[in-house]
Design an enzyme around this catalytic site. Structure first.
Site, PDB file in Angstrom:
ATOM      1  N   HIS A  90       5.900 -12.841   7.562  1.00 31.16           N
ATOM      2  CA  HIS A  90       6.026 -11.447   7.143  1.00 31.16           C
ATOM      3  C   HIS A  90       7.150 -11.337   6.120  1.00 31.16           C
ATOM      4  O   HIS A  90       8.119 -12.087   6.181  1.00 31.16           O
ATOM      5  CB  HIS A  90       6.330 -10.535   8.339  1.00 31.16           C
ATOM      6  CG  HIS A  90       5.983  -9.113   8.082  1.00 31.16           C
ATOM      7  ND1 HIS A  90       6.876  -8.238   7.530  1.00 31.16           N
ATOM      8  CD2 HIS A  90       4.824  -8.432   8.245  1.00 31.16           C
ATOM      9  CE1 HIS A  90       6.282  -7.058   7.388  1.00 31.16           C
ATOM     10  NE2 HIS A  90       5.032  -7.153   7.810  1.00 31.16           N
TER      11      HIS A  90
ATOM     12  N   SER B 109       0.829  -1.220   0.000  1.00 30.09           N
ATOM     13  CA  SER B 109       0.000   0.000   0.000  1.00 30.09           C
ATOM     14  C   SER B 109       0.856   1.260   0.000  1.00 30.09           C
ATOM     15  O   SER B 109       0.595   2.202  -0.760  1.00 30.09           O
ATOM     16  CB  SER B 109      -0.971  -0.004   1.177  1.00 30.09           C
ATOM     17  OG  SER B 109      -0.308  -0.297   2.380  1.00 30.09           O
TER      18      SER B 109
ATOM     19  N   ASP C  59      -1.885  -8.828  12.173  1.00 36.09           N
ATOM     20  CA  ASP C  59      -3.239  -9.268  11.863  1.00 36.09           C
ATOM     21  C   ASP C  59      -3.677 -10.493  12.661  1.00 36.09           C
ATOM     22  O   ASP C  59      -4.867 -10.812  12.723  1.00 36.09           O
ATOM     23  CB  ASP C  59      -3.364  -9.581  10.367  1.00 36.09           C
ATOM     24  CG  ASP C  59      -3.189  -8.327   9.549  1.00 36.09           C
ATOM     25  OD1 ASP C  59      -3.648  -7.270  10.001  1.00 36.09           O
ATOM     26  OD2 ASP C  59      -2.575  -8.399   8.477  1.00 36.09           O
TER      27      ASP C  59
END
Ligand code: AMX
Length: 426
Positions: free
Chosen positions: A307, A231, A362
């Site tokens: 990750h 993002s 998350d």
């Protein structure tokens, strides 16, 4: 006051970066191999982001401060920190809060556009659309069209960013109420902080004030994660073409909607609930181990674990877990989340594929939201978006301030790669 502070800081940044570039522009800071070119550019140092950094062994550090030390701060304070490199004093914070309040009214046409979207639209599609449809408000575009000096680009970028950030809580809450038929929109309340106002407009029952506290924490923890994630990088790339912040942030949010990125939080809770359903409650450690292996053997990932950069338990996961322990220790979903943390890393290590077997942010957030009755998983990434917009906007402001040029890495073809292989020295 934020603008005034930036006016003082930006000349120093420009001078420092200009000097670095002039004196050391040729110093090599990375090399790229074929594996990295095919492999999502992992580990290639190819861009600058001064708002935050993510050392693999430490996790998120915002302007030199580890995120674990920011958990008691308000998101507005963290936004000020992201943009300037300094936490605001009480006066600067008050001024920023007043400014955001004054900019918070969402144009009526946004609600009309959202109401016209298909009723089963994904909340992220609605949220991204709302940001994009407000592009006509862009002060950057208006000033650019009139003719503006490059050195002033950051000023309307800051204006647009504040306008966007101010409106996102009302837009996010409005989408929640509209999309999930929760009744009329709830107006904001003057004088409440940014995240508490968001909590209020959502309409979630909150006698203890713990939901508002969770929203503050959530917004702080998700605010930024250096520059290379999907993002942030998308927003930066689009913004580098001088597309205004409405275009750039909306583009970044579209990336956040991917299941390997921001959408993982909705998938995580789904996985936890699937476990509870299958075992009619919190399973035994052995059953959970088997269930984890079944997920991997069916070719799926275990959401919330692994990750691209981190190689430790995400400190943001730790912060959420600490919040859960304090506010909901007996909640079954929270208990299961805690148990998964004991089991899944071991399973991922046994499998031997994931470079990072530890939980990311998350893995925890969904369980906490669920506890407060926020049970619409597909909405979770909107929360992430409201927060991450602060990081995206601060990166845009800083990049406009230091005059980052249009981004244009060079791509090569597989035929070119084959030639390099054929010509490599024996
Ligand atoms: N479960 C199962 N397999 C996993 C895994 C997990 N949680 N994490 C990584 N792997 C696998 C990868 O799919 C890959 O398999 P492949 O070789 O068959 O393609 C292998 O391990 C190596 O991957 P990696 O180098 O360790 O990770 P990456 O940098 O390619 O991807 C990430 C990182 C986050 C996409 C990945 O760990 C993943 O899919 N995790 C689950 C989804 C998730 O939690 N996403 C949220 C990330 C944080 C965020 O942006 N919000």
């Amino acid at each position: 006051m934020l603008k005034q502070r930036l006016e003082a800081l930006i000349p120093q940044w420009r001078e420092e970066i200009g000097k670095i570039n002039k004196e050391n522009g040729n110093l090599q800071i990375s090399t790229v191999n074929i594996g990295q070119a095919y492999g999502g550019m992992r580990g290639v140092n190819g861009m600058i982001c001064d708002t935050s950094e993510v050392p693999p062994d430490k996790g998120l550090i915002i302007r030199g401060i580890p995120v674990a030390e920011l958990t008691e701060k308000l998101p507005e304070e963290v936004f000020y920190l992201l943009v300037t490199g300094e936490l605001p004093d009480a006066k600067a914070l008050k001024a920023l809060q007043k400014d955001l309040e004054a900019r918070s009214k969402v144009p009526a046409y946004v609600w009309k556009v959202l109401a016209a979207m298909p009723k089963d639209s994904h909340p992220m599609a609605m949220f991204d659309t709302a940001v994009l449809v407000m592009e006509k408000e862009s002060k950057f575009r208006a000033m650019y069209d009139k003719g503006m000096k490059k050195s002033d680009y950051w000023i309307p970028t800051l204006e647009d960013s504040l306008d966007i950030i101010a409106k996102l809580p009302a837009i996010g809450a409005g989408i929640y109420r509209m999309r999930f038929k929760k009744g009329n929109k709830i107006p904001s309340k003057k004088g409440l902080d940014w995240a508490a106002n968001y909590a209020k407009m959502m309409g979630i029952a909150d006698k203890t004030g713990n939901f508002a506290a969770l929203m503050r924490l959530y917004m702080v923890l998700h605010s930024d994660h250096e520059g290379g994630n999907v993002s942030a990088h998308t927003c930066h790339c689009v913004g580098s073409a001088l597309s205004d912040p409405y275009y750039a942030v909306s583009a970044g949010l579209n990336g956040l909607a991917g299941p390997l990125h921001g959408l993982a939080n909705q998938e995580c809770l789904g996985w936890l609930l699937m476990v509870l359903e299958q075992f009619k409650g919190v399973p035994s450690p052995e059953d959970l181990r088997k269930f984890s292996w079944d997920t991997l053997n069916s070719g799926k990932v275990i959401p919330g674990y692994g990750h691209a950069v981190l190689r430790i338990t995400d400190p943001r996961f730790d912060a959420f877990r600490a919040f859960g322990r304090k506010t909901m220790p007996e909640d079954p979903v929270f208990k299961l989340m805690d148990m998964v943390f004991e089991i899944v890393p071991k399973v991922l290590v046994e499998q031997g594929k994931a470079k990072d077997p530890w939980p990311n942010v998350d893995a925890a957030s969904g369980a906490l939201l669920y506890h407060f009755g926020l049970k619409e998983f597909s909405y979770y990434t909107v929360l992430f978006s409201i927060s991450r917009a602060m990081g995206m906007c601060s990166q845009l402001i800083v990049n406009r301030a230091i005059g980052t040029p249009i981004e244009r890495p060079k791509s090569v073809t597989t035929a070119w790669i084959k030639k390099q292989i054929a010509n490599k020295p024996m």
